[in-house]
Design a protein around this motif. Sequence first.
Motif, mmCIF file in Angstrom:
data_model
loop_
_atom_site.group_PDB
_atom_site.id
_atom_site.type_symbol
_atom_site.label_atom_id
_atom_site.label_comp_id
_atom_site.label_asym_id
_atom_site.label_seq_id
_atom_site.Cartn_x
_atom_site.Cartn_y
_atom_site.Cartn_z
ATOM 1 N N LEU A 24 0.540 -1.159 -0.307
ATOM 2 C CA LEU A 24 -0.206 0.299 -0.232
ATOM 3 C C LEU A 24 0.401 1.365 0.078
ATOM 4 O O LEU A 24 0.849 2.295 -1.141
ATOM 5 C CB LEU A 24 -0.676 0.090 1.254
ATOM 6 N N HIS A 25 2.345 1.412 0.770
ATOM 7 C CA HIS A 25 2.745 2.105 1.185
ATOM 8 C C HIS A 25 3.472 3.473 -0.475
ATOM 9 O O HIS A 25 3.664 4.309 -0.674
ATOM 10 C CB HIS A 25 4.132 2.052 2.299
ATOM 11 N N HIS A 26 4.059 2.007 -1.583
ATOM 12 C CA HIS A 26 4.641 2.387 -3.081
ATOM 13 C C HIS A 26 3.166 2.169 -3.581
ATOM 14 O O HIS A 26 3.565 2.971 -4.665
ATOM 15 C CB HIS A 26 5.540 0.802 -2.609
ATOM 16 N N ASN A 81 10.893 11.662 -0.581
ATOM 17 C CA ASN A 81 11.421 10.506 0.693
ATOM 18 C C ASN A 81 10.991 9.873 0.820
ATOM 19 O O ASN A 81 11.636 8.543 1.045
ATOM 20 C CB ASN A 81 10.692 11.333 1.753
ATOM 21 N N HIS A 82 10.129 9.240 0.083
ATOM 22 C CA HIS A 82 9.948 7.377 -0.021
ATOM 23 C C HIS A 82 10.720 7.120 -0.804
ATOM 24 O O HIS A 82 11.429 6.218 0.169
ATOM 25 C CB HIS A 82 7.760 7.694 -0.368
ATOM 26 N N THR A 83 11.599 7.358 -2.153
ATOM 27 C CA THR A 83 12.698 6.335 -2.710
ATOM 28 C C THR A 83 14.056 6.238 -1.261
ATOM 29 O O THR A 83 14.348 5.302 -1.492
ATOM 30 C CB THR A 83 12.649 7.025 -3.921
ATOM 31 N N GLU A 90 0.519 7.519 9.432
ATOM 32 C CA GLU A 90 0.594 6.033 10.354
ATOM 33 C C GLU A 90 0.250 5.273 9.373
ATOM 34 O O GLU A 90 0.105 3.945 9.945
ATOM 35 C CB GLU A 90 -1.165 7.203 10.826
ATOM 36 N N HIS A 91 -0.054 5.877 7.849
ATOM 37 C CA HIS A 91 0.007 4.748 7.065
ATOM 38 C C HIS A 91 1.385 3.820 6.976
ATOM 39 O O HIS A 91 1.271 2.822 6.519
ATOM 40 C CB HIS A 91 0.246 5.514 5.704
ATOM 41 N N ALA A 92 2.185 4.102 8.087
ATOM 42 C CA ALA A 92 3.354 3.815 7.135
ATOM 43 C C ALA A 92 4.035 2.315 8.639
ATOM 44 O O ALA A 92 4.140 1.609 8.471
ATOM 45 C CB ALA A 92 4.770 4.305 7.821
ATOM 46 N N LEU A 126 12.984 7.990 8.778
ATOM 47 C CA LEU A 126 12.176 7.270 8.869
ATOM 48 C C LEU A 126 10.709 7.752 9.174
ATOM 49 O O LEU A 126 10.925 9.335 9.349
ATOM 50 C CB LEU A 126 12.168 7.229 10.081
ATOM 51 N N ASP A 127 10.045 6.952 8.436
ATOM 52 C CA ASP A 127 8.864 8.046 8.354
ATOM 53 C C ASP A 127 7.972 7.549 8.640
ATOM 54 O O ASP A 127 7.626 5.969 9.626
ATOM 55 C CB ASP A 127 7.886 6.862 6.723
ATOM 56 N N VAL A 128 7.670 8.327 9.924
ATOM 57 C CA VAL A 128 6.563 8.147 11.176
ATOM 58 C C VAL A 128 4.699 8.589 10.282
ATOM 59 O O VAL A 128 4.000 8.735 11.282
ATOM 60 C CB VAL A 128 6.862 8.627 12.349
HETATM 61 MN MN MN3 Z 1 5.214 7.316 3.572
#
Ligand code: MN3
Length: 206
Positions: free
Chosen positions: A25-27, A80-82, A169-171, A165-167
């Motif tokens: 889902l995150h990706h 940021n996600h990459t 909630e979806h993470a 670090l992604d904080v």
């Molecule tokens: Mn995220």
Amino acid sequence: MIILQPLPYTYGALEPFISGKIMELHHAKHQQAYVDGVNAILQKEPSFVINSLENTIINLNTVPESIRTAIRNHGGGVINHTFFWNCMTPDQQKRRRIGHPLFETIDTCFGSFDGFKEQFSTAARTVFGSGWAWLCLNHQGALIIITTPNQDSPLSVSLTPLLGLDVWEHAYYLQYFNKRVDYITSWWDIVNWAGVIERYEMALSR
Ligand code: MN3
């Protein structure tokens, strides 16, 4: 047009620390939405050209004001996600903290590795709402911990991120529910230290 880059590993590769469903889902949904967001801006503002999304985020001030916030949010979300995917690894070898000057610098800047971990975890835990915790290198060659709200990137404030670090909630919510602390604790086990070292060496050689 920009496109969604593939994950550097399979969706389930970080289990049991982060579930395959979260990674998928995150990706495929969240990061894809940021990619779509950037492309929508490019479609609306054909005169605005992105050669390198990273350079665009570094030089956010030069982005036309009418689309700056949208680029900051969506472009930042893509970058940021990459970056985040590369901060984690299923490879046990890359998770090991081998002897390296980086860890001596960490000791110097934070007292000890545990001191660093504690400070970083506290920063991540106390981000209010959605955002990120980062280990960055500043211009003086010192390591600092910062947090950013939303999808803001340390790149936009002239810092070089080494670990993020992604904080949001979806993470973590699907697996850890409201327990952000448990997610942070698990996350340390999958950090790609080889990648952090690589970024550190690259930053120092510039
Ligand atoms: Mn995220």
